[in-house]
Design a protein around this motif. Sequence first.
Motif, mmCIF file in Angstrom:
data_model
loop_
_atom_site.group_PDB
_atom_site.id
_atom_site.type_symbol
_atom_site.label_atom_id
_atom_site.label_comp_id
_atom_site.label_asym_id
_atom_site.label_seq_id
_atom_site.Cartn_x
_atom_site.Cartn_y
_atom_site.Cartn_z
ATOM 1 N N UNK A 41 1.887 7.497 9.819
ATOM 2 C CA UNK A 41 3.017 7.097 10.672
ATOM 3 C C UNK A 41 4.323 7.667 10.127
ATOM 4 N N UNK A 42 4.484 7.600 8.806
ATOM 5 C CA UNK A 42 5.714 8.104 8.177
ATOM 6 C C UNK A 42 5.464 9.521 7.684
ATOM 7 N N UNK B 101 3.923 0.805 6.678
ATOM 8 C CA UNK B 101 3.076 1.989 6.852
ATOM 9 C C UNK B 101 3.160 2.897 5.620
ATOM 10 N N UNK B 102 4.343 3.012 5.035
ATOM 11 C CA UNK B 102 4.504 3.799 3.807
ATOM 12 C C UNK B 102 3.666 3.183 2.693
ATOM 13 N N UNK B 103 3.718 1.857 2.573
ATOM 14 C CA UNK B 103 2.939 1.158 1.537
ATOM 15 C C UNK B 103 1.450 1.438 1.690
ATOM 16 N N UNK B 104 1.005 1.579 2.934
ATOM 17 C CA UNK B 104 -0.415 1.802 3.189
ATOM 18 C C UNK B 104 -0.804 3.274 3.162
ATOM 19 N N UNK C 21 10.975 0.692 1.611
ATOM 20 C CA UNK C 21 9.608 0.203 1.465
ATOM 21 C C UNK C 21 9.389 -0.358 0.061
ATOM 22 N N UNK C 22 9.878 0.357 -0.933
ATOM 23 C CA UNK C 22 9.744 -0.081 -2.324
ATOM 24 C C UNK C 22 10.497 -1.397 -2.556
ATOM 25 N N UNK C 23 11.682 -1.533 -1.972
ATOM 26 C CA UNK C 23 12.462 -2.767 -2.106
ATOM 27 C C UNK C 23 11.673 -3.961 -1.563
#
Length: 159
Positions: free
Chosen positions: A157-158, A150-153, A89-91
Amino acid sequence: MKLKIITVGKLKEKYLKEGVAEYQKRLNRFSKIETIELADEKTPDKASISENQRILDIEGERILSKIGERDYVIGLAIEGKQLPSESFSHLIDQKMISGYSTITFVIGGSLGLSQKVKKRADYLMSFGLLTLPHQLMKLVLMEQIYRAFMIRQGTPYHK
């Protein structure tokens, strides 16, 4: 930002097509997504090393013809780096911030990716040492891209 997924071979199984369509629909909320399915070369049983190389080269040229000059390219290869979902997600986030207009993911055929494609890739990524059918890999990749958003938000979900 645009996401592009280039695969060698067409999805044939109904359940894979439905899964890919579902994640494509979900991802459209966050980014334009383009999927490109390229023809795969028939690999004869007991093909020689030179025959396998010829097939890799042909498929590799097809892949390279679909990659933009300014695309950030992530090639999926068994020797690539394995990332936890948070790092993946970070990438993606970093490449979006860096000004790349397109992140292109490449999934090779049954023989993998040619050396030219690996050389063109900005990053080689692996989903582990397991051997997965390349059609299934497309679905797994799309789920992981969705998970990355989803992780970014910060959604549940994660977990």
